[in-house]
Scaffold this motif. Structure first.
Motif, PDB file in Angstrom:
ATOM      1  N   PHE A   1      -7.092   5.829  -1.711  1.00 18.44           N
ATOM      2  CA  PHE A   1      -5.830   5.301  -1.012  1.00 18.44           C
ATOM      3  C   PHE A   1      -4.780   6.033  -1.586  1.00 18.44           C
ATOM      4  CE2 PHE A   1      -2.253   2.160  -0.704  1.00 18.44           C
ATOM      5  CZ  PHE A   1      -2.000   2.115   0.691  1.00 18.44           C
ATOM      6  N   ASP A   2      -3.692   6.541  -0.630  1.00 21.91           N
ATOM      7  CA  ASP A   2      -2.742   7.416  -1.257  1.00 21.91           C
ATOM      8  C   ASP A   2      -1.414   6.397  -1.331  1.00 21.91           C
ATOM      9  OD1 ASP A   2      -0.457   9.086  -1.684  1.00 21.91           O
ATOM     10  OD2 ASP A   2      -1.154  10.518  -0.006  1.00 21.91           O
ATOM     11  N   TYR A   3      -1.378   5.694  -2.599  1.00 26.26           N
ATOM     12  CA  TYR A   3      -0.373   4.590  -2.707  1.00 26.26           C
ATOM     13  C   TYR A   3       1.046   5.150  -2.911  1.00 26.26           C
ATOM     14  CZ  TYR A   3       2.149   1.220  -5.753  1.00 26.26           C
ATOM     15  OH  TYR A   3       3.089   0.547  -6.296  1.00 26.26           O
ATOM     16  N   LYS A   4       1.043   6.418  -3.572  1.00 25.62           N
ATOM     17  CA  LYS A   4       2.287   6.921  -3.718  1.00 25.62           C
ATOM     18  C   LYS A   4       2.859   7.342  -2.525  1.00 25.62           C
ATOM     19  CE  LYS A   4       4.258  10.975  -6.047  1.00 25.62           C
ATOM     20  NZ  LYS A   4       4.914  11.916  -5.064  1.00 25.62           N
ATOM     21  N   LYS A   5       2.118   8.038  -1.376  1.00 28.02           N
ATOM     22  CA  LYS A   5       2.615   8.155  -0.094  1.00 28.02           C
ATOM     23  C   LYS A   5       2.985   7.229   0.739  1.00 28.02           C
ATOM     24  CE  LYS A   5       3.322  11.688   1.331  1.00 28.02           C
ATOM     25  NZ  LYS A   5       4.647  12.263   1.653  1.00 28.02           N
ATOM     26  N   TYR A   6       2.333   5.967   0.561  1.00 25.67           N
ATOM     27  CA  TYR A   6       2.290   4.641   1.101  1.00 25.67           C
ATOM     28  C   TYR A   6       3.774   3.982   0.824  1.00 25.67           C
ATOM     29  CZ  TYR A   6       1.946  -0.384   1.984  1.00 25.67           C
ATOM     30  OH  TYR A   6       2.456  -1.701   2.249  1.00 25.67           O
ATOM     31  N   MET A   7       4.210   3.990  -0.628  1.00 30.18           N
ATOM     32  CA  MET A   7       5.524   3.732  -1.181  1.00 30.18           C
ATOM     33  C   MET A   7       6.523   4.687  -0.561  1.00 30.18           C
ATOM     34  SD  MET A   7       4.665   0.974  -2.578  1.00 30.18           S
ATOM     35  CE  MET A   7       6.143   0.704  -3.882  1.00 30.18           C
ATOM     36  N   GLU A   8       6.409   5.962  -0.561  1.00 27.13           N
ATOM     37  CA  GLU A   8       7.342   6.662  -0.065  1.00 27.13           C
ATOM     38  C   GLU A   8       7.513   6.509   1.406  1.00 27.13           C
ATOM     39  OE1 GLU A   8       6.304  10.643  -1.034  1.00 27.13           O
ATOM     40  OE2 GLU A   8       6.704  10.436  -3.371  1.00 27.13           O
ATOM     41  N   ASP A   9       6.642   6.304   2.049  1.00 25.88           N
ATOM     42  CA  ASP A   9       6.780   6.036   3.592  1.00 25.88           C
ATOM     43  C   ASP A   9       7.648   4.800   3.724  1.00 25.88           C
ATOM     44  OD1 ASP A   9       5.271   8.173   4.268  1.00 25.88           O
ATOM     45  OD2 ASP A   9       3.428   7.017   4.619  1.00 25.88           O
TER      46      ASP A   9
ATOM     47  N   PRO B   1       6.602   6.810   9.797  1.00 27.05           N
ATOM     48  CA  PRO B   1       5.141   6.803   9.095  1.00 27.05           C
ATOM     49  C   PRO B   1       4.512   5.630   9.557  1.00 27.05           C
ATOM     50  CG  PRO B   1       7.036   7.022   7.617  1.00 27.05           C
ATOM     51  CD  PRO B   1       7.709   6.679   8.900  1.00 27.05           C
ATOM     52  N   SER B   2       4.796   4.706  10.534  1.00 27.85           N
ATOM     53  CA  SER B   2       4.006   3.542  11.025  1.00 27.85           C
ATOM     54  C   SER B   2       2.826   4.176  11.617  1.00 27.85           C
ATOM     55  CB  SER B   2       4.958   2.880  11.867  1.00 27.85           C
ATOM     56  OG  SER B   2       5.744   2.145  11.443  1.00 27.85           O
ATOM     57  N   LEU B   3       2.973   5.374  12.048  1.00 27.03           N
ATOM     58  CA  LEU B   3       1.568   5.893  12.907  1.00 27.03           C
ATOM     59  C   LEU B   3       0.202   5.849  11.782  1.00 27.03           C
ATOM     60  CD1 LEU B   3       0.454   7.542  15.096  1.00 27.03           C
ATOM     61  CD2 LEU B   3       1.087   9.614  13.749  1.00 27.03           C
ATOM     62  N   PHE B   4       0.570   5.911  10.463  1.00 25.28           N
ATOM     63  CA  PHE B   4      -0.451   5.975   9.417  1.00 25.28           C
ATOM     64  C   PHE B   4      -0.921   4.381   8.937  1.00 25.28           C
ATOM     65  CE2 PHE B   4       1.791   9.870   9.417  1.00 25.28           C
ATOM     66  CZ  PHE B   4       1.120  10.696   9.776  1.00 25.28           C
ATOM     67  N   ASN B   5      -0.063   3.603   9.516  1.00 25.12           N
ATOM     68  CA  ASN B   5      -0.149   2.378   9.042  1.00 25.12           C
ATOM     69  C   ASN B   5      -1.422   1.505   9.873  1.00 25.12           C
ATOM     70  OD1 ASN B   5      -0.035  -0.822   9.542  1.00 25.12           O
ATOM     71  ND2 ASN B   5       1.421  -0.184   7.922  1.00 25.12           N
ATOM     72  N   ILE B   6      -2.543   1.042   8.956  1.00 23.63           N
ATOM     73  CA  ILE B   6      -3.805   0.449   9.685  1.00 23.63           C
ATOM     74  C   ILE B   6      -3.251  -0.641  10.614  1.00 23.63           C
ATOM     75  CG2 ILE B   6      -5.678  -0.651   9.173  1.00 23.63           C
ATOM     76  CD1 ILE B   6      -5.581   0.533   6.241  1.00 23.63           C
ATOM     77  N   GLY B   7      -2.469  -1.488  10.312  1.00 24.37           N
ATOM     78  CA  GLY B   7      -2.035  -2.494  11.236  1.00 24.37           C
ATOM     79  C   GLY B   7      -1.514  -2.009  12.790  1.00 24.37           C
TER      80      GLY B   7
END
Length: 872
Positions: free
Chosen positions: A180-188, A371-377
């Motif tokens: 899981f790309d936690y860093k990119k998730y936070m930056e998003d 970045p919502s495009l990459f959100n699982i939800g």
């Protein structure tokens, strides 16, 4: 265009993907778009009548669509490209600072920690030394996530706070492929800086915000949550708060796993069901109200049909209120936007298309937050609704009044199929089954890709659980609102949804007792996921269109080919021994893939608060490379940084054998580990010096430690400790010196796994001679070179209490691997230990810097690859 939003959304989405995965800085793309537009304009200028006919078939708007690729690419990169010079991320000095700012969202409260989200505007950096100069105050900008451990705070949304003595750091990933790309998730989320504190007193509330609509909404949500907590048990209240108010932090990990494994995890997300209830109930109320009002006082408005428009307009407000109440999850935002768009269509007398409405909702969300495009939800929410809409469009035809008796829905004999007749008669059952089937089928590929789980009983559980959930959500919301008016009456009524929640949980638990109720699978490739949807479309339409039959065969063959080519590709070792040191932070986890295909896992990392390394780091990597079954799992000793991640592995994967050193521990994680071993009847054995594991005839796996001789010496040491501080450690059974030591030999290559042994165990091992080993003949035959190894997994993370010069000299390694956490509080590895290995000629590898380390040998030589080399 009949559906103008759909092509715009597709091109905009393509731009987001382009900007995320193909960072060409937009210049070539810009040039390409300009050329296309220029060519189109030139074409219009010089075109003849014949071409003019063609141009009418392609509206001008289509030639403008490529500009949305540029818009999407610019949108996804805009945030990172526009960080100001005084952004708070430039002040990561490693020293403690003081920051000020405003909470831009409500705190997230967990069981043992609280997350605060602060929009910082001021930072104070103290002088480098006490009494010295150099401290300065600076204006800054940027979002910071502060985690408060084991304490509480009264700070809330829009409060201005000052946080003292906080050490800022950048989010960091575990460096394992496929993780899981936690860093990119936070930056998003716009967060480039995080921090942790341990005392609520470090948070000073400078200004308490009491005004504004959002603080009022969040306070009402807090009041309703407290009402639920007061009138239900902890388990039921956590589920209700999650389902109704979107408090994702409320539910326990165990309960979330139960819902996920039984295929009803979607019930825990605030979705269209919740928003739909609010919209429907409000619309009915306002429709009745305005019907009465206009019929009695403004009959002209009633006659011209204004009731529905007025009801739709006023329904917008409760829908918006509830959408804000439950937060900004993609499913809730999607449902809210769709409800608003539908209500506006009623107000404006515009009939809406479901696909165009969905596209509009997606477009609004992606413009607001690309970045919502990459959100699982986001993905699950939209694919579920698309699946439902498509399912109803191709399923049984609507009930025809000409085929009914007296218009009551009793199907006439003209329909020869009794199943169709029954479903048409019981329309609600038909709608319910269709929605369950298509929602399950549509979301399954994404669930498998993101969660590696297939719920065998999911469809059955959903058929039972969804009706219960459809009652729980509206009743809880209704009675929680009633508590503002009459809490005593509300407390009496709230027992109804609480009882229904209890029934829902017990049903889910009941199904988990069924063997193989869910299975874990390897992560499919993106190509496989992309091929599933067109294949499903072809299968569903194979009787409707002749050309579909022709297309289905090549798509199916291509899908099977891609599945075969990608399946277990990472498990093919080509007759080599592959050893992988997984980056688990401050802990240890080693994966061994033998030439014959068998798998061994030594340790499994540890727990970081309620963050499960096993479930969030180790298992995702194993699934990503195609491992769903493990032949041998070994816990070297009971310390949580070694076995803390193993409970998830043993519970969720197929394990053939579990071994450890036989130590007892009062640690709850260790007790849970052995409970899982008993429940799943996994073969268990205590390993000791002299044992051999017959895994591969070409590879020797020998247990060198602990021996009975050393156990006796260790017991004596505990009775008379040389250092009184060690007495507590040994009395708990956490004796590092009893760690299992394993040597694996493949031809001329060997590797030594040392657990957390310290100086005492090292000296004992080095001092072994033929005469000293009367009870361990298998080791006695090895002679004086029995410890010598090509690679060593450095003992105890490279602490100063291990890796003596004599031990290193005896092993004489060519490479030394340190499994350590980035900036760990123990300051591992010790500088002197590093020097010892370098002086011995060993090449140093560290998981905190190199990430995952993979060593592969053909029995003659060996190669080492770090994380960066593995992903490139």
């Amino acid at each position: 265009m009949k559906k103008p939003i759909i092509p715009i959304l597709l091109f905009y989405t393509a731009g987001i993907l382009f900007g995320r995965y193909l960072p060409l800085y937009l210049i070539p793309l810009t040039i390409f778009i300009i050329i296309i537009l220029a060519a189109y304009l030139l074409f219009n200028v010089v075109s003849s009548k014949q071409y003019a006919v063609c141009s009418k078939r392609l509206p001008t708007a289509y030639f403008l669509l490529p500009t949305f690729i540029l818009a999407g690419a610019a949108a996804i990169n805009y945030q990172s490209m526009t960080l100001p010079e005084n952004h708070i991320s430039v002040f990561l000095s490693g020293e403690k600072v003081t920051i000020e700012g405003v909470l831009y969202k409500s705190p997230e409260v967990f069981e043992n920690r609280t997350r605060l989200y602060i929009d910082a505007d001021t930072i104070y950096i103290p002088p480098l030394s006490k009494g010295g100069g150099g401290g300065f105050l600076r204006d800054t900008t940027g979002k910071v996530r502060i985690t408060l451990y084991r304490d509480t705070t009264d700070a809330n949304y829009k409060d201005r706070v000052r946080i003292r003595d906080v050490k800022l750091k950048a989010p960091r990933n575990f460096k394992n492929p496929g993780g899981f790309d936690y860093k990119k998730y936070m930056e998003d989320q716009g967060i480039y800086v995080t921090a942790g504190i341990s005392k609520g007193s470090q948070i000073e509330i400078i200004h308490k915000n009491e005004t504004g609509i959002l603080p009022y909404i969040y306070k009402s949500k807090e009041s309703m949550s407290l009402f639920i907590e007061k009138n239900s048990s902890q388990e039921e209240s956590s589920i209700l708060k999650t389902m109704v108010f979107g408090e994702r932090t409320a539910i326990s990990r165990e309960m979330r796993n139960i819902f996920t494994s039984t295929g009803i995890a979607h019930l825990l997300a605030v979705s269209g069901l919740n928003v739909g209830f609010v919209a429907f109930a409000s619309f009915i109320f306002f429709k009745k109200f305005f019907s009465f009002l206009f019929l009695n006082f403004y009959r002209r408005l009633f006659l011209i049909g204004a009731v529905q428009r007025f009801a739709a307009f006023f329904t917008l407000f409760p829908v918006l209120y509830y959408s804000l109440l439950v937060g900004d999850s993609p499913s809730a935002v999607r449902a809210g936007i769709m409800a608003v768009v539908y209500l506006l269509s009623l107000i404006l007398y515009r009939e809406g298309d479901i696909y165009n409405t969905l596209s509009l909702a997606a477009m609004i969300i992606l413009i607001w937050h690309p970045p919502s495009l990459f959100n699982i939800g986001f993905q699950l929410s939209f694919i579920a609704v698309i699946s439902l809409a498509y399912g109803f469009s191709i399923s049984l035809p609507p009930l025809n009044p000409l085929l009914t008796k007296e218009g009551k829905g009793v199907v006439a004999p003209l329909l020869e199929n009794p199943i169709k007749s029954f479903l048409l008669k019981h329309r609600w059952l038909y709608n319910y089954i269709i929605s369950s089937v298509f929602a399950t089928i549509g979301t399954l590929p994404l669930i498998v890709y993101h969660f590696n789980i297939v719920s065998i009983i999911g469809l059955i559980v959903n058929i039972i659980a969804i009706p219960i959930s459809s009652l729980i959500t509206p009743l809880t919301l209704l009675f929680s609102i009633l508590s503002f008016i009459n809490e005593q009456a509300a407390s009496l009524f709230i027992t109804i949804p609480v009882l229904l929640t209890f029934i829902l949980v017990e049903i889910a638990r009941l199904f988990t007792n069924i063997p193989y109720y869910s299975i874990r699978v390897q992560t499919p490739s993106l190509l496989t996921v992309y091929m599933i949807y067109p294949l499903l479309l072809c299968v569903l339409n194979i009787k409707r269109y002749k050309w579909v039959k022709i297309v289905t065969v090549p798509i199916f063959l291509f899908f099977i080919s891609s599945l075969v080519l990608t399946h277990n590709s990472s498990l093919i070792t080509h007759h080599s021994l592959k050893v992988t040191f997984i980056d688990v932070g401050q802990g240890e986890c080693s994966l061994i893939q033998f030439p014959n295909g068998k798998i061994m896992l030594i340790d499994g990392g540890g727990l970081m608060g309620d963050f499960d390394i096993g479930g969030n780091v180790v298992a995702p990597y194993l699934w990503d490379i195609g491992i769903t079954k493990i032949d041998y799992v070994i816990g070297t000793h009971p310390d949580s940084d070694h076995v803390g991640g193993l409970p998830f592995i043993l519970k969720e994967m197929s394990i053939k054998n579990y071994f450890d050193n036989g130590q007892e521990s009062s640690d709850l994680t260790f007790a849970n580990l052995h409970e899982i071993v008993r429940e799943k009847t996994i073969p268990y054995k205590v390993l000791e010096a002299g044992d051999k594991l017959e895994i591969d005839e070409r590879v020797k796996v020998e247990i060198l430690h602990p021996s009975n001789q050393f156990r006796v010496k260790s017991l004596e040491f505990r009775e008379k400790p040389r250092n009184p501080k060690l007495n507590t450690q040994y009395s708990k059974g956490h004796d590092n010196n009893l760690s299992i030591v394993i040597k694996i030999t493949y031809g001329n290559f060997s590797i030594l796994f040392t657990g957390d042994i310290e100086k005492e165990a090292e000296r004992f091992l080095v001092g072994q001679t033929r005469e000293d080993l009367p009870l361990i003949p298998s080791l006695r035959r090895r002679g004086t070179g029995w410890l010598k190894s090509t690679v060593i997994k450095v003992p105890h993370h490279g602490s100063s209490s291990s890796s003596t010069e004599e031990f290193i000299k005896t092993i004489n390694p060519k490479a030394a691997v340190f499994s350590v956490g980035y900036n760990n509080p123990f300051h591992h590895p010790n500088k002197k230990v590093l020097i010892r290995y370098r002086d011995a000629g060993a090449k140093i590898y560290r998981t905190d810097r190199d990430g995952m380390i993979q060593i592969e040998s053909d029995g003659k030589g060996y190669t080492v690859k770090t994380y960066e080399q593995l992903i490139n």
